[in-house]
Design a protein around this motif. Structure first.
Motif, PDB file in Angstrom:
ATOM      1  N   GLU A   1     -59.558  61.372 -60.630  1.00  0.00           N
ATOM      2  CA  GLU A   1     -59.612  62.742 -61.112  1.00  0.00           C
ATOM      3  C   GLU A   1     -59.852  63.730 -59.965  1.00  0.00           C
ATOM      4  O   GLU A   1     -59.407  64.887 -60.020  1.00  0.00           O
ATOM      5  N   ALA A   2     -60.548  63.275 -58.932  1.00  0.00           N
ATOM      6  CA  ALA A   2     -60.852  64.161 -57.795  1.00  0.00           C
ATOM      7  C   ALA A   2     -60.680  63.388 -56.501  1.00  0.00           C
ATOM      8  O   ALA A   2     -61.646  63.049 -55.818  1.00  0.00           O
ATOM      9  N   PRO A   3     -59.440  63.072 -56.130  1.00  0.00           N
ATOM     10  CA  PRO A   3     -59.207  62.294 -54.908  1.00  0.00           C
ATOM     11  C   PRO A   3     -59.516  63.121 -53.657  1.00  0.00           C
ATOM     12  O   PRO A   3     -59.425  64.351 -53.658  1.00  0.00           O
ATOM     13  N   LYS A   4     -59.901  62.398 -52.586  1.00  0.00           N
ATOM     14  CA  LYS A   4     -60.105  63.044 -51.302  1.00  0.00           C
ATOM     15  C   LYS A   4     -58.742  63.301 -50.659  1.00  0.00           C
ATOM     16  O   LYS A   4     -57.894  62.412 -50.611  1.00  0.00           O
ATOM     17  N   GLN A   5     -58.536  64.543 -50.176  1.00  0.00           N
ATOM     18  CA  GLN A   5     -57.242  64.865 -49.567  1.00  0.00           C
ATOM     19  C   GLN A   5     -57.258  64.441 -48.096  1.00  0.00           C
ATOM     20  O   GLN A   5     -58.167  64.786 -47.345  1.00  0.00           O
ATOM     21  N   LEU A   6     -56.265  63.663 -47.739  1.00  0.00           N
ATOM     22  CA  LEU A   6     -56.167  63.177 -46.362  1.00  0.00           C
ATOM     23  C   LEU A   6     -55.555  64.243 -45.460  1.00  0.00           C
ATOM     24  O   LEU A   6     -54.551  64.869 -45.815  1.00  0.00           O
ATOM     25  N   VAL A   7     -56.180  64.412 -44.315  1.00  0.00           N
ATOM     26  CA  VAL A   7     -55.610  65.250 -43.274  1.00  0.00           C
ATOM     27  C   VAL A   7     -55.165  64.315 -42.164  1.00  0.00           C
ATOM     28  O   VAL A   7     -55.988  63.735 -41.456  1.00  0.00           O
ATOM     29  N   LEU A   8     -53.861  64.133 -42.053  1.00  0.00           N
ATOM     30  CA  LEU A   8     -53.311  63.098 -41.182  1.00  0.00           C
ATOM     31  C   LEU A   8     -52.641  63.705 -39.951  1.00  0.00           C
ATOM     32  O   LEU A   8     -52.069  64.794 -40.007  1.00  0.00           O
ATOM     33  N   VAL A   9     -52.722  62.933 -38.867  1.00  0.00           N
ATOM     34  CA  VAL A   9     -52.015  63.316 -37.637  1.00  0.00           C
ATOM     35  C   VAL A   9     -51.190  62.115 -37.183  1.00  0.00           C
ATOM     36  O   VAL A   9     -51.515  60.963 -37.478  1.00  0.00           O
ATOM     37  N   HIS A  10     -50.143  62.406 -36.421  1.00  0.00           N
ATOM     38  CA  HIS A  10     -49.302  61.329 -35.901  1.00  0.00           C
ATOM     39  C   HIS A  10     -50.095  60.473 -34.904  1.00  0.00           C
ATOM     40  O   HIS A  10     -50.899  60.983 -34.126  1.00  0.00           O
ATOM     41  N   VAL A  11     -49.821  59.179 -34.934  1.00  0.00           N
ATOM     42  CA  VAL A  11     -50.344  58.281 -33.895  1.00  0.00           C
ATOM     43  C   VAL A  11     -49.307  58.244 -32.793  1.00  0.00           C
ATOM     44  O   VAL A  11     -48.165  57.819 -32.985  1.00  0.00           O
ATOM     45  N   MET A  12     -49.665  58.735 -31.622  1.00  0.00           N
ATOM     46  CA  MET A  12     -48.721  58.853 -30.517  1.00  0.00           C
ATOM     47  C   MET A  12     -48.721  57.562 -29.683  1.00  0.00           C
ATOM     48  O   MET A  12     -49.708  56.854 -29.612  1.00  0.00           O
TER      49      MET A  12
ATOM     50  N   GLY B   1     -68.343  38.678 -38.691  1.00  0.00           N
ATOM     51  CA  GLY B   1     -67.023  38.883 -39.280  1.00  0.00           C
ATOM     52  C   GLY B   1     -67.016  38.821 -40.789  1.00  0.00           C
ATOM     53  O   GLY B   1     -65.937  38.759 -41.397  1.00  0.00           O
ATOM     54  N   LYS B   2     -68.197  38.849 -41.422  1.00  0.00           N
ATOM     55  CA  LYS B   2     -68.276  38.824 -42.883  1.00  0.00           C
ATOM     56  C   LYS B   2     -68.609  40.219 -43.384  1.00  0.00           C
ATOM     57  O   LYS B   2     -69.496  40.892 -42.849  1.00  0.00           O
ATOM     58  N   HIS B   3     -67.899  40.634 -44.430  1.00  0.00           N
ATOM     59  CA  HIS B   3     -68.061  41.993 -44.951  1.00  0.00           C
ATOM     60  C   HIS B   3     -68.185  41.918 -46.473  1.00  0.00           C
ATOM     61  O   HIS B   3     -67.217  42.172 -47.200  1.00  0.00           O
ATOM     62  N   PRO B   4     -69.375  41.569 -46.980  1.00  0.00           N
ATOM     63  CA  PRO B   4     -69.525  41.317 -48.415  1.00  0.00           C
ATOM     64  C   PRO B   4     -69.700  42.570 -49.268  1.00  0.00           C
ATOM     65  O   PRO B   4     -69.558  42.514 -50.488  1.00  0.00           O
ATOM     66  N   LEU B   5     -70.018  43.707 -48.636  1.00  0.00           N
ATOM     67  CA  LEU B   5     -70.252  44.923 -49.407  1.00  0.00           C
ATOM     68  C   LEU B   5     -68.928  45.627 -49.713  1.00  0.00           C
ATOM     69  O   LEU B   5     -67.943  45.467 -48.986  1.00  0.00           O
ATOM     70  N   LYS B   6     -68.951  46.427 -50.767  1.00  0.00           N
ATOM     71  CA  LYS B   6     -67.731  47.126 -51.177  1.00  0.00           C
ATOM     72  C   LYS B   6     -68.044  48.582 -51.504  1.00  0.00           C
ATOM     73  O   LYS B   6     -69.130  48.917 -51.982  1.00  0.00           O
ATOM     74  N   MET B   7     -67.073  49.413 -51.226  1.00  0.00           N
ATOM     75  CA  MET B   7     -67.058  50.765 -51.753  1.00  0.00           C
ATOM     76  C   MET B   7     -65.623  51.052 -52.160  1.00  0.00           C
ATOM     77  O   MET B   7     -64.691  50.336 -51.743  1.00  0.00           O
ATOM     78  N   THR B   8     -65.417  52.071 -52.983  1.00  0.00           N
ATOM     79  CA  THR B   8     -64.057  52.431 -53.381  1.00  0.00           C
ATOM     80  C   THR B   8     -63.686  53.774 -52.758  1.00  0.00           C
ATOM     81  O   THR B   8     -64.564  54.594 -52.433  1.00  0.00           O
ATOM     82  N   ALA B   9     -62.402  53.980 -52.582  1.00  0.00           N
ATOM     83  CA  ALA B   9     -61.904  55.235 -52.025  1.00  0.00           C
ATOM     84  C   ALA B   9     -60.588  55.582 -52.705  1.00  0.00           C
ATOM     85  O   ALA B   9     -59.761  54.694 -52.976  1.00  0.00           O
ATOM     86  N   THR B  10     -60.408  56.862 -52.996  1.00  0.00           N
ATOM     87  CA  THR B  10     -59.179  57.342 -53.632  1.00  0.00           C
ATOM     88  C   THR B  10     -58.725  58.596 -52.882  1.00  0.00           C
ATOM     89  O   THR B  10     -59.510  59.543 -52.703  1.00  0.00           O
ATOM     90  N   PHE B  11     -57.458  58.594 -52.441  1.00  0.00           N
ATOM     91  CA  PHE B  11     -56.945  59.672 -51.596  1.00  0.00           C
ATOM     92  C   PHE B  11     -55.664  60.263 -52.188  1.00  0.00           C
ATOM     93  O   PHE B  11     -54.972  59.625 -52.992  1.00  0.00           O
ATOM     94  N   CYS B  12     -55.372  61.456 -51.712  1.00  0.00           N
ATOM     95  CA  CYS B  12     -54.074  62.077 -51.975  1.00  0.00           C
ATOM     96  C   CYS B  12     -53.648  62.856 -50.735  1.00  0.00           C
ATOM     97  O   CYS B  12     -54.438  63.028 -49.798  1.00  0.00           O
ATOM     98  N   MET B  13     -52.390  63.293 -50.691  1.00  0.00           N
ATOM     99  CA  MET B  13     -51.877  64.090 -49.573  1.00  0.00           C
ATOM    100  C   MET B  13     -51.782  65.559 -50.021  1.00  0.00           C
ATOM    101  O   MET B  13     -51.747  65.854 -51.217  1.00  0.00           O
ATOM    102  N   ASP B  14     -51.708  66.437 -49.030  1.00  0.00           N
ATOM    103  CA  ASP B  14     -51.462  67.821 -49.430  1.00  0.00           C
ATOM    104  C   ASP B  14     -50.026  67.938 -49.950  1.00  0.00           C
ATOM    105  O   ASP B  14     -49.200  67.033 -49.771  1.00  0.00           O
ATOM    106  N   ALA B  15     -49.741  69.026 -50.607  1.00  0.00           N
ATOM    107  CA  ALA B  15     -48.462  69.156 -51.315  1.00  0.00           C
ATOM    108  C   ALA B  15     -47.269  68.995 -50.390  1.00  0.00           C
ATOM    109  O   ALA B  15     -46.272  68.331 -50.729  1.00  0.00           O
TER     110      ALA B  15
END
Length: 491
Positions: free
Chosen positions: A480-491, A385-399
């Motif tokens: 400057e270059a965020p990853k665009q999220l492609v999202l779907v509804h959680v049913m 249950g220990k998670h010492p490593l890190k990464m960063t993430a930057t997102f945006c939505m489509d228009a």
């Protein structure tokens, strides 16, 4: 029929409460999930662990016990008419016995159990000499035994008779070259170890003080005369009862009010160090133990030379690790008399700024060792249950999707059912709303990350259809270059 129509209207109303329509579909209404990342043991500052060096010991009385319980004898000169012949003896006590000599001490010469002469104690050029006229018959063939009684220690000493045969008119010793009967072989400590030892006080964070002391011990009792102490080099005359006894050393620091013991153990029979090459003593707190510990293999990939290890008893630091080699540490653990606590080890990983704990895993035992240099004890650090490593993430939505976003929306990263990071939103210079987060990851697992999004305005829950691999120390998208999220509804 009217009854059935009413039931249908009620059901439709309920569905309207739980779902809303988007386009031509109905989606579940979800309460704000309030996502928070699972608790981690990141720390913001490097721990400054220090074992408490202050002690409470008062200056000890380390004195060699020379006391006996012999009764003072009454010796008289023999009848000269019965013993017409004589020999003369001029004897002196050894330097060791002279330390305890008094003016009231007595000495006599015996052949068998008969007193054949009582000594006169005379000072000659600052030396205390004993002059004895030893009387015997013409045909005497026995040996002379000298007996000496020390009134300060209440001890009666006897020399080895076989060493001095009686000879008429013999001169045994002179004022310039007196003889030294071997009284010590009949005393409490017939054997001696000459020791020259040195201590490195800086090794234990100490500075020399005027009232510091060093003493040799056998079975917990002081057993030495300290003849010289200069520049942390000590010359000792260690007295023992047998050649099988083991000699240990203790050091009292007046500045720290504490007693330290030496790790080294000496054996009787040969010199222990010389003035040219003193035997170096390794000091540790008197009540202490040693632990040789290693960081588990599962954490090897993140271990660095800047990491730290310490031992704790009841939440108090009692020893800080010294790095011996990759992932292996030596800890001198300080305790107190009669302590029966368990040790907790803590490991600070400098690369991740993360703290691991092995709680109450080893019993404290004065003078004992846990592990060794060759076979260190693996600390049972809690890694599940220990998670010492890190990464960063930057997102945006489509228009189109972005037009429906709001300030209170939530974006979070999940590995399985665990939330590993929650984003904060900001609006870039070109007006794009982006979501930035740190994602925590495990050391050894191959983990896949899914992003979930909660719309506060619509009370809808979305997630990405796919996942991406957790990769430590990388950036998955930037402002400057965020990853665009492609999202779907959680049913």
């Amino acid at each position: 029929m009217k009854y059935l129509n009413r039931i249908g209207l009620i059901l439709a109303a309920l569905l309207t409460v739980q779902c809303t329509e988007e386009g031509d579909k109905l989606y579940p209404i979800v309460e704000n999930p309030g996502w928070t990342a699972v608790a981690e043991d990141f720390v913001t500052e490097v721990p400054d662990w220090k074992a408490d060096a202050a002690g409470t010991a008062s200056a000890p009385e380390w004195i060699l016990d020379m006391q006996g319980n012999d009764t003072m004898p009454v010796w008289s000169d023999p009848d000269k008419s019965i013993f017409p012949t004589s020999m003369t003896a001029v004897v002196r006590l050894t330097p060791f016995l002279e330390r305890y000599a008094t003016e009231n001490d007595v000495m006599a010469a015996f052949i068998g159990d008969e007193c054949r002469g009582v000594a006169s104690r005379i000072e000659v050029d600052g030396k205390s000499l004993y002059f004895v006229l030893i009387k015997a018959a013409d045909d005497e063939a026995g040996n002379v035994e000298f007996r000496y009684y020390n009134t300060h220690t209440n001890m009666l000493y006897r020399s080895v008779a076989e060493e001095v045969p009686y000879e008429i008119n013999k001169v045994y010793g002179t004022p310039d070259a007196p003889e030294y009967p071997d009284f010590e072989q009949s005393g409490r400590y017939p054997h001696v170890l000459d020791a020259v030892v040195s201590v490195d006080l800086a090794q234990v964070g100490l500075k020399p003080a005027e009232n510091d002391m060093l003493m040799a011990f056998v079975d917990g009792a002081p057993r030495a005369i300290v003849h010289n102490a200069a520049n942390q080099v000590y010359t000792l005359e260690v007295r023992t009862r047998s050649t099988d006894e083991k000699v240990t050393f203790k050091y009292y620091s007046a500045a720290a009010n504490a007693v330290y013991r030496a790790v080294e153990v000496a054996s009787v029979g040969k010199a222990y160090g010389t003035m040219e090459a003193p035997q170096a003593l390794t000091l540790v707190p008197e009540v202490s133990m040693a632990a040789y510990v290693e960081v588990p293999e599962i954490l090897a990939s993140i271990a660095t030379s800047d990491d730290k290890v310490a031992a704790f008893i009841d939440g108090i630091c009692c020893g800080v690790g010294e790095l011996l080699e990759d992932r292996t540490y030596k800890i001198i653990i300080k305790g107190h008399e009669g302590q029966e606590s368990k040790l907790t080890f803590m490991y600070y990983n400098a690369r991740c700024k993360y703290m691991y704990t092995a709680a109450e895993c080893v019993d404290f035992g004065n003078g004992t060792e846990v592990g060794s240099v060759a076979d260190p004890y693996t600390m049972p650090l809690a890694v599940e249950g220990k998670h010492p490593l890190k990464m960063t993430a930057t997102f945006c939505m489509d228009a189109d999707f972005a037009r429906g976003t709001a300030e209170g929306d939530l974006v979070a990263a999940f590995v399985g059912d665990e939330c590993r990071g929650v984003a904060t939103s900001l609006v870039t210079a070109d007006g794009t709303r982006v979501y930035c987060m740190e994602i925590n990851g495990s050391v050894s697992a191959d983990e896949r990350v899914k992003i979930k999004y909660y719309s506060a305005r619509k009370s809808y829950l979305y997630e990405t259809e796919g996942t991406f691999r957790f990769t430590a120390d990388t950036a998955y998208g930037t402002e400057e270059a965020p990853k665009q999220l492609v999202l779907v509804h959680v049913m």
